[in-house]
Design a protein around this motif. Structure first.
Motif, PDB file in Angstrom:
ATOM      1  N   GLY A 197     -18.260  51.122 -48.646  1.00  0.00           N
ATOM      2  CA  GLY A 197     -19.595  51.173 -48.068  1.00  0.00           C
ATOM      3  C   GLY A 197     -20.049  52.554 -47.681  1.00  0.00           C
ATOM      4  N   GLU A 198     -19.108  53.510 -47.629  1.00  0.00           N
ATOM      5  CA  GLU A 198     -19.496  54.893 -47.351  1.00  0.00           C
ATOM      6  C   GLU A 198     -20.335  55.468 -48.487  1.00  0.00           C
ATOM      7  OE1 GLU A 198     -18.957  56.424 -44.564  1.00  0.00           O
ATOM      8  OE2 GLU A 198     -17.773  54.792 -43.678  1.00  0.00           O
ATOM      9  N   GLN A 199     -20.170  54.936 -49.680  1.00  0.00           N
ATOM     10  CA  GLN A 199     -20.895  55.437 -50.846  1.00  0.00           C
ATOM     11  C   GLN A 199     -21.913  54.435 -51.388  1.00  0.00           C
ATOM     12  OE1 GLN A 199     -20.568  58.551 -51.898  1.00  0.00           O
ATOM     13  NE2 GLN A 199     -18.943  58.986 -50.402  1.00  0.00           N
ATOM     14  N   PHE A 200     -21.636  53.151 -51.207  1.00  0.00           N
ATOM     15  CA  PHE A 200     -22.492  52.133 -51.803  1.00  0.00           C
ATOM     16  C   PHE A 200     -22.991  51.184 -50.707  1.00  0.00           C
ATOM     17  CE2 PHE A 200     -19.166  53.278 -54.855  1.00  0.00           C
ATOM     18  CZ  PHE A 200     -19.943  53.825 -55.870  1.00  0.00           C
ATOM     19  N   GLU A 201     -24.295  51.103 -50.563  1.00  0.00           N
ATOM     20  CA  GLU A 201     -24.873  50.256 -49.524  1.00  0.00           C
ATOM     21  C   GLU A 201     -24.580  48.785 -49.768  1.00  0.00           C
ATOM     22  OE1 GLU A 201     -29.223  49.300 -47.445  1.00  0.00           O
ATOM     23  OE2 GLU A 201     -28.994  50.937 -48.895  1.00  0.00           O
ATOM     24  N   ARG A 202     -24.507  48.385 -51.040  1.00  0.00           N
ATOM     25  CA  ARG A 202     -24.208  46.997 -51.361  1.00  0.00           C
ATOM     26  C   ARG A 202     -22.841  46.602 -50.830  1.00  0.00           C
ATOM     27  NH1 ARG A 202     -23.971  45.422 -57.578  1.00  0.00           N
ATOM     28  NH2 ARG A 202     -22.149  46.792 -57.361  1.00  0.00           N
ATOM     29  N   CYS A 203     -21.867  47.491 -50.920  1.00  0.00           N
ATOM     30  CA  CYS A 203     -20.518  47.213 -50.398  1.00  0.00           C
ATOM     31  C   CYS A 203     -20.541  47.137 -48.874  1.00  0.00           C
ATOM     32  CB  CYS A 203     -19.546  48.284 -50.864  1.00  0.00           C
ATOM     33  SG  CYS A 203     -19.248  48.280 -52.648  1.00  0.00           S
ATOM     34  N   ALA A 204     -21.356  47.988 -48.242  1.00  0.00           N
ATOM     35  CA  ALA A 204     -21.473  47.924 -46.790  1.00  0.00           C
ATOM     36  C   ALA A 204     -22.064  46.595 -46.347  1.00  0.00           C
ATOM     37  CB  ALA A 204     -22.341  49.086 -46.294  1.00  0.00           C
ATOM     38  N   ASP A 205     -23.036  46.100 -47.118  1.00  0.00           N
ATOM     39  CA  ASP A 205     -23.628  44.799 -46.811  1.00  0.00           C
ATOM     40  C   ASP A 205     -22.600  43.687 -46.962  1.00  0.00           C
ATOM     41  OD1 ASP A 205     -26.075  43.123 -46.337  1.00  0.00           O
ATOM     42  OD2 ASP A 205     -25.470  42.344 -48.303  1.00  0.00           O
ATOM     43  N   THR A 206     -21.770  43.754 -47.999  1.00  0.00           N
ATOM     44  CA  THR A 206     -20.716  42.749 -48.193  1.00  0.00           C
ATOM     45  C   THR A 206     -19.692  42.797 -47.070  1.00  0.00           C
ATOM     46  OG1 THR A 206     -20.978  42.931 -50.596  1.00  0.00           O
ATOM     47  CG2 THR A 206     -18.939  41.935 -49.782  1.00  0.00           C
TER      48      THR A 206
ATOM     49  N   ILE B 298     -23.947  50.697 -39.165  1.00  0.00           N
ATOM     50  CA  ILE B 298     -24.034  52.159 -39.212  1.00  0.00           C
ATOM     51  C   ILE B 298     -24.163  52.634 -40.655  1.00  0.00           C
ATOM     52  CG2 ILE B 298     -22.782  54.303 -38.742  1.00  0.00           C
ATOM     53  CD1 ILE B 298     -21.564  52.921 -36.297  1.00  0.00           C
ATOM     54  N   GLN B 299     -23.359  52.057 -41.524  1.00  0.00           N
ATOM     55  CA  GLN B 299     -23.394  52.456 -42.932  1.00  0.00           C
ATOM     56  C   GLN B 299     -24.740  52.137 -43.584  1.00  0.00           C
ATOM     57  OE1 GLN B 299     -19.981  50.296 -44.358  1.00  0.00           O
ATOM     58  NE2 GLN B 299     -18.603  52.048 -44.078  1.00  0.00           N
ATOM     59  N   ARG B 300     -25.416  51.113 -43.087  1.00  0.00           N
ATOM     60  CA  ARG B 300     -26.706  50.737 -43.655  1.00  0.00           C
ATOM     61  C   ARG B 300     -27.873  51.389 -42.907  1.00  0.00           C
ATOM     62  NH1 ARG B 300     -26.618  44.470 -43.522  1.00  0.00           N
ATOM     63  NH2 ARG B 300     -25.047  44.783 -41.904  1.00  0.00           N
ATOM     64  N   GLY B 301     -27.560  52.256 -41.959  1.00  0.00           N
ATOM     65  CA  GLY B 301     -28.610  52.994 -41.265  1.00  0.00           C
ATOM     66  C   GLY B 301     -29.262  52.276 -40.116  1.00  0.00           C
ATOM     67  N   GLN B 302     -28.749  51.123 -39.695  1.00  0.00           N
ATOM     68  CA  GLN B 302     -29.316  50.377 -38.566  1.00  0.00           C
ATOM     69  C   GLN B 302     -28.614  50.826 -37.280  1.00  0.00           C
ATOM     70  OE1 GLN B 302     -29.423  46.141 -39.418  1.00  0.00           O
ATOM     71  NE2 GLN B 302     -29.679  46.532 -41.606  1.00  0.00           N
ATOM     72  N   LEU B 303     -28.902  52.066 -36.882  1.00  0.00           N
ATOM     73  CA  LEU B 303     -28.152  52.713 -35.804  1.00  0.00           C
ATOM     74  C   LEU B 303     -28.460  52.113 -34.437  1.00  0.00           C
ATOM     75  CD1 LEU B 303     -28.356  56.448 -36.956  1.00  0.00           C
ATOM     76  CD2 LEU B 303     -26.765  54.639 -37.644  1.00  0.00           C
ATOM     77  N   ARG B 304     -29.722  51.795 -34.179  1.00  0.00           N
ATOM     78  CA  ARG B 304     -30.070  51.257 -32.867  1.00  0.00           C
ATOM     79  C   ARG B 304     -29.372  49.919 -32.611  1.00  0.00           C
ATOM     80  NH1 ARG B 304     -34.147  52.282 -29.320  1.00  0.00           N
ATOM     81  NH2 ARG B 304     -35.100  53.712 -30.842  1.00  0.00           N
ATOM     82  N   GLN B 305     -29.389  49.040 -33.595  1.00  0.00           N
ATOM     83  CA  GLN B 305     -28.720  47.751 -33.435  1.00  0.00           C
ATOM     84  C   GLN B 305     -27.215  47.933 -33.254  1.00  0.00           C
ATOM     85  OE1 GLN B 305     -29.625  45.010 -36.588  1.00  0.00           O
ATOM     86  NE2 GLN B 305     -28.329  43.368 -35.766  1.00  0.00           N
TER      87      GLN B 305
END
Length: 230
Positions: free
Chosen positions: A135-144, A177-184
């Motif tokens: 997920g550090e490189q691929f957002e789809r993996c971070a979502d999974t 964090i990896q998907r950029g949703q820092l506040r949540q």
């Protein structure tokens, strides 16, 4: 007058059910030899609680207790037909212990379920760690990885383990964090850190996890600010 039941256990401790209500004294007849002018000669007699004392082994005694507590007809019969006001049940160790097969089956099923769930959690942790690294490189993996953490959280809720639930939420915050949703992610980490501080004597790892993920969050905020400034 309510029929009372007293259970005396192995250690001579007494457990009362249906506490008795003291009956009122009968009215005094003025024609009686005891009148207002002869109070000293007529004294109130102490009330005698008619007691039925039963000695039984603990297994049989438990069945009798349940019948006394649940069967109003039995209580009325003892009280009105035999004048019993207190059933004194003294428990003794049974000659031979019995096996509760139904409870044993329930316990065996629960233990087996916990073993299978722990095995499933191990597989999910390994799988989630792999997707989290990708997920550090691929957002789809971070979502999974986030979806796997949510599945782990469901298992934690089923087991009723608050510490496992807190760890799963921290895993999920990494995906945020990896998907950029820092506040949540920030709100979630703060909530788990508060929980960890309140229970630090039970799980020190939880505090270290919160601090480590918080550093990662700060780094992401710093990188975001630098990109915006550039």
């Amino acid at each position: 007058m309510t029929l009372s039941v007293c259970v005396c256990d192995y250690w001579q401790r007494r457990h009362y059910y249906y506490q008795p209500v003291q009956p009122k004294l009968p009215p005094v007849d003025d024609t009686d030899t005891c009148n207002n002018n002869n109070n000293q000669a007529c004294k109130e007699q102490p009330l005698v609680l008619r007691r039925l004392q039963v000695h039984l082994d603990a297994i049989t005694g438990n069945y009798l207790l349940q019948e006394l507590l649940q069967q109003q007809v039995l209580r009325d019969h003892l009280q009105h037909e035999h004048g019993v006001e207190l059933v004194w049940l003294t428990l003794q160790p049974p000659a031979q212990d019995t096996i509760d097969y139904k409870f044993a089956d329930m316990l065996a099923h629960t233990i087996w379920e916990h073993i299978e769930v722990e095995n499933l959690m191990s597989w999910l942790s390994t799988l989630g760690g792999g997707f989290s690294a990708l997920g550090e490189q691929f957002e789809r993996c971070a979502d999974t990885a986030g979806k796997i953490s949510l599945q782990q959280l469901k298992i934690g809720l089923r087991l009723g383990d608050p510490f496992l639930q807190a760890r799963c939420k921290l895993y999920y915050s990494i995906s945020l964090i990896q998907r950029g949703q820092l506040r949540q992610a920030k709100n979630m980490i703060r909530a788990q850190y508060k929980f960890a501080r309140e229970h630090k004597e039970h799980d020190q790892r939880l505090i270290r996890m919160c601090l480590g993920i918080w550093l990662r969050l700060r780094f992401e905020y710093q990188m975001r600010n630098e990109r915006r400034g550039g």
